[in-house]
Design a protein around this motif. Structure first.
Motif, PDB file in Angstrom:
ATOM      1  N   HIS A  87     -29.436   3.490 -64.379  1.00  0.00           N
ATOM      2  CA  HIS A  87     -27.972   3.536 -64.352  1.00  0.00           C
ATOM      3  C   HIS A  87     -27.345   2.616 -65.393  1.00  0.00           C
ATOM      4  O   HIS A  87     -26.189   2.786 -65.765  1.00  0.00           O
ATOM      5  CB  HIS A  87     -27.446   3.175 -62.952  1.00  0.00           C
ATOM      6  CG  HIS A  87     -27.627   1.735 -62.618  1.00  0.00           C
ATOM      7  ND1 HIS A  87     -28.813   1.235 -62.121  1.00  0.00           N
ATOM      8  CD2 HIS A  87     -26.790   0.680 -62.747  1.00  0.00           C
ATOM      9  CE1 HIS A  87     -28.685  -0.070 -61.937  1.00  0.00           C
ATOM     10  NE2 HIS A  87     -27.484  -0.426 -62.303  1.00  0.00           N
ATOM     11  N   LEU A  94     -28.857   7.722 -72.895  1.00  0.00           N
ATOM     12  CA  LEU A  94     -28.743   8.820 -71.931  1.00  0.00           C
ATOM     13  C   LEU A  94     -28.513  10.154 -72.646  1.00  0.00           C
ATOM     14  O   LEU A  94     -29.130  11.168 -72.294  1.00  0.00           O
ATOM     15  CB  LEU A  94     -27.612   8.539 -70.937  1.00  0.00           C
ATOM     16  CG  LEU A  94     -27.846   7.376 -69.979  1.00  0.00           C
ATOM     17  CD1 LEU A  94     -26.606   7.127 -69.135  1.00  0.00           C
ATOM     18  CD2 LEU A  94     -29.063   7.603 -69.116  1.00  0.00           C
ATOM     19  N   HIS A 101     -24.458   9.262 -67.160  1.00  0.00           N
ATOM     20  CA  HIS A 101     -24.451   8.250 -66.099  1.00  0.00           C
ATOM     21  C   HIS A 101     -24.366   8.921 -64.725  1.00  0.00           C
ATOM     22  O   HIS A 101     -24.961   8.437 -63.758  1.00  0.00           O
ATOM     23  CB  HIS A 101     -23.298   7.269 -66.300  1.00  0.00           C
ATOM     24  CG  HIS A 101     -23.231   6.229 -65.237  1.00  0.00           C
ATOM     25  ND1 HIS A 101     -24.138   5.193 -65.138  1.00  0.00           N
ATOM     26  CD2 HIS A 101     -22.397   6.088 -64.183  1.00  0.00           C
ATOM     27  CE1 HIS A 101     -23.854   4.461 -64.081  1.00  0.00           C
ATOM     28  NE2 HIS A 101     -22.812   4.973 -63.490  1.00  0.00           N
ATOM     29  N   GLN A 102     -23.678  10.031 -64.648  1.00  0.00           N
ATOM     30  CA  GLN A 102     -23.526  10.757 -63.379  1.00  0.00           C
ATOM     31  C   GLN A 102     -24.889  11.139 -62.785  1.00  0.00           C
ATOM     32  O   GLN A 102     -25.053  11.152 -61.570  1.00  0.00           O
ATOM     33  CB  GLN A 102     -22.655  12.007 -63.592  1.00  0.00           C
ATOM     34  CG  GLN A 102     -22.265  12.709 -62.313  1.00  0.00           C
ATOM     35  CD  GLN A 102     -21.394  11.854 -61.407  1.00  0.00           C
ATOM     36  OE1 GLN A 102     -20.567  11.066 -61.872  1.00  0.00           O
ATOM     37  NE2 GLN A 102     -21.567  11.993 -60.103  1.00  0.00           N
ATOM     38  N   ASP A 103     -25.873  11.412 -63.642  1.00  0.00           N
ATOM     39  CA  ASP A 103     -27.207  11.785 -63.163  1.00  0.00           C
ATOM     40  C   ASP A 103     -27.884  10.646 -62.390  1.00  0.00           C
ATOM     41  O   ASP A 103     -28.826  10.897 -61.636  1.00  0.00           O
ATOM     42  CB  ASP A 103     -28.096  12.184 -64.349  1.00  0.00           C
ATOM     43  CG  ASP A 103     -27.595  13.437 -65.041  1.00  0.00           C
ATOM     44  OD1 ASP A 103     -27.248  14.409 -64.338  1.00  0.00           O
ATOM     45  OD2 ASP A 103     -27.535  13.442 -66.285  1.00  0.00           O
ATOM     46  N   PHE A 104     -27.399   9.422 -62.565  1.00  0.00           N
ATOM     47  CA  PHE A 104     -28.023   8.265 -61.922  1.00  0.00           C
ATOM     48  C   PHE A 104     -27.230   7.727 -60.730  1.00  0.00           C
ATOM     49  O   PHE A 104     -27.648   6.754 -60.104  1.00  0.00           O
ATOM     50  CB  PHE A 104     -28.220   7.139 -62.951  1.00  0.00           C
ATOM     51  CG  PHE A 104     -29.316   7.434 -63.928  1.00  0.00           C
ATOM     52  CD1 PHE A 104     -30.622   7.043 -63.658  1.00  0.00           C
ATOM     53  CD2 PHE A 104     -29.055   8.108 -65.103  1.00  0.00           C
ATOM     54  CE1 PHE A 104     -31.649   7.322 -64.546  1.00  0.00           C
ATOM     55  CE2 PHE A 104     -30.069   8.391 -66.001  1.00  0.00           C
ATOM     56  CZ  PHE A 104     -31.366   7.997 -65.721  1.00  0.00           C
ATOM     57  N   VAL A 105     -26.109   8.347 -60.407  1.00  0.00           N
ATOM     58  CA  VAL A 105     -25.260   7.830 -59.326  1.00  0.00           C
ATOM     59  C   VAL A 105     -26.012   7.784 -57.994  1.00  0.00           C
ATOM     60  O   VAL A 105     -26.001   6.767 -57.294  1.00  0.00           O
ATOM     61  CB  VAL A 105     -23.945   8.642 -59.223  1.00  0.00           C
ATOM     62  CG1 VAL A 105     -23.184   8.292 -57.954  1.00  0.00           C
ATOM     63  CG2 VAL A 105     -23.087   8.395 -60.450  1.00  0.00           C
ATOM     64  N   GLU A 108     -28.720   5.066 -58.123  1.00  0.00           N
ATOM     65  CA  GLU A 108     -28.114   3.733 -58.025  1.00  0.00           C
ATOM     66  C   GLU A 108     -27.685   3.446 -56.582  1.00  0.00           C
ATOM     67  O   GLU A 108     -27.894   2.340 -56.069  1.00  0.00           O
ATOM     68  CB  GLU A 108     -26.920   3.642 -58.976  1.00  0.00           C
ATOM     69  CG  GLU A 108     -26.271   2.274 -59.001  1.00  0.00           C
ATOM     70  CD  GLU A 108     -25.102   2.205 -59.973  1.00  0.00           C
ATOM     71  OE1 GLU A 108     -24.681   1.070 -60.261  1.00  0.00           O
ATOM     72  OE2 GLU A 108     -24.599   3.261 -60.426  1.00  0.00           O
ATOM     73  N   GLN A 109     -27.125   4.431 -55.905  1.00  0.00           N
ATOM     74  CA  GLN A 109     -26.728   4.292 -54.491  1.00  0.00           C
ATOM     75  C   GLN A 109     -27.948   3.968 -53.630  1.00  0.00           C
ATOM     76  O   GLN A 109     -27.907   3.055 -52.794  1.00  0.00           O
ATOM     77  CB  GLN A 109     -26.049   5.592 -54.009  1.00  0.00           C
ATOM     78  CG  GLN A 109     -25.798   5.690 -52.526  1.00  0.00           C
ATOM     79  CD  GLN A 109     -24.611   4.866 -52.060  1.00  0.00           C
ATOM     80  OE1 GLN A 109     -23.754   4.497 -52.848  1.00  0.00           O
ATOM     81  NE2 GLN A 109     -24.577   4.574 -50.768  1.00  0.00           N
TER      82      GLN A 109
END
Length: 185
Positions: A87, A94, A101-105, A108-109
């Protein structure tokens, strides 16, 4: 001339002086080589051929690797690294992976909020795995040879190194480094 070229390359490649970013697969080096040629080489046509001018630039690559004869274990160790740090990768890296970055949300959560590393690792995709190299020494050598063919002169092998770090270091010292010492300069 070399200092100017290095500064231009660092600006273009989204890296800070002396702090190489992880290499986003082979594609990043191809893009990086093109950026170096455009920013540092093509602007000085009196400096010789493109290959002569490129040879003056010391290209270094930093790549995450996880070495083990057990491919699943090697990939699992790399997935953990990607889950923790993916992330935080720059948009440039990326993009070179075809990711955002959306692919890692969700990853990361899982890591930061749920503190569930196993869940996070299960969410790491094949395109994300291209940030590094996971597999045997033979596989590592084959991937590194591609980078060298593209102009890399120095390689920094970054963590996780493998599921058995001491074993991975021994393998790199026994098999990988001697392989490249035998190569013509």
């Amino acid at each position: 001339r070399r200092d100017r070229a290095a500064r231009a390359a660092r600006r273009r490649l989204d890296g800070a002086p002396g702090v190489p970013a992880p290499l986003a697969g082979d594609r990043a080096l191809i893009d990086g080589r093109a950026a170096i040629q455009h920013n540092a080489i093509d602007r000085n046509p009196a400096a010789g051929t493109d290959e002569d001018r490129l040879a003056d630039i010391d290209i270094a690559a930093c790549i995450w690797c996880s070495i083990s004869d057990d491919k699943w274990a090697a990939e699992n160790a790399l997935k953990e690294k990607i889950a923790y740090y993916g992330h935080a990768l720059s948009p440039t890296i990326l993009e070179q992976l075809g990711l955002t970055h959306q692919d890692f949300v969700a990853i990361e959560q899982a890591v930061m909020v749920e503190q569930d590393i196993e869940k996070a690792k299960s969410l790491v995709t094949q395109p994300m795995m291209q940030i590094g190299i996971a597999g045997s020494a033979v596989y590592l050598i084959a991937r590194l040879e591609k980078l060298i063919d593209m102009g890399v002169k120095h390689i920094s092998l970054g963590p996780p190194l493998g599921p058995d770090i001491a074993g991975a270091i021994q393998t790199i010292g026994r098999d990988v480094i001697p392989h490249f010492r035998r190569q013509p300069a």
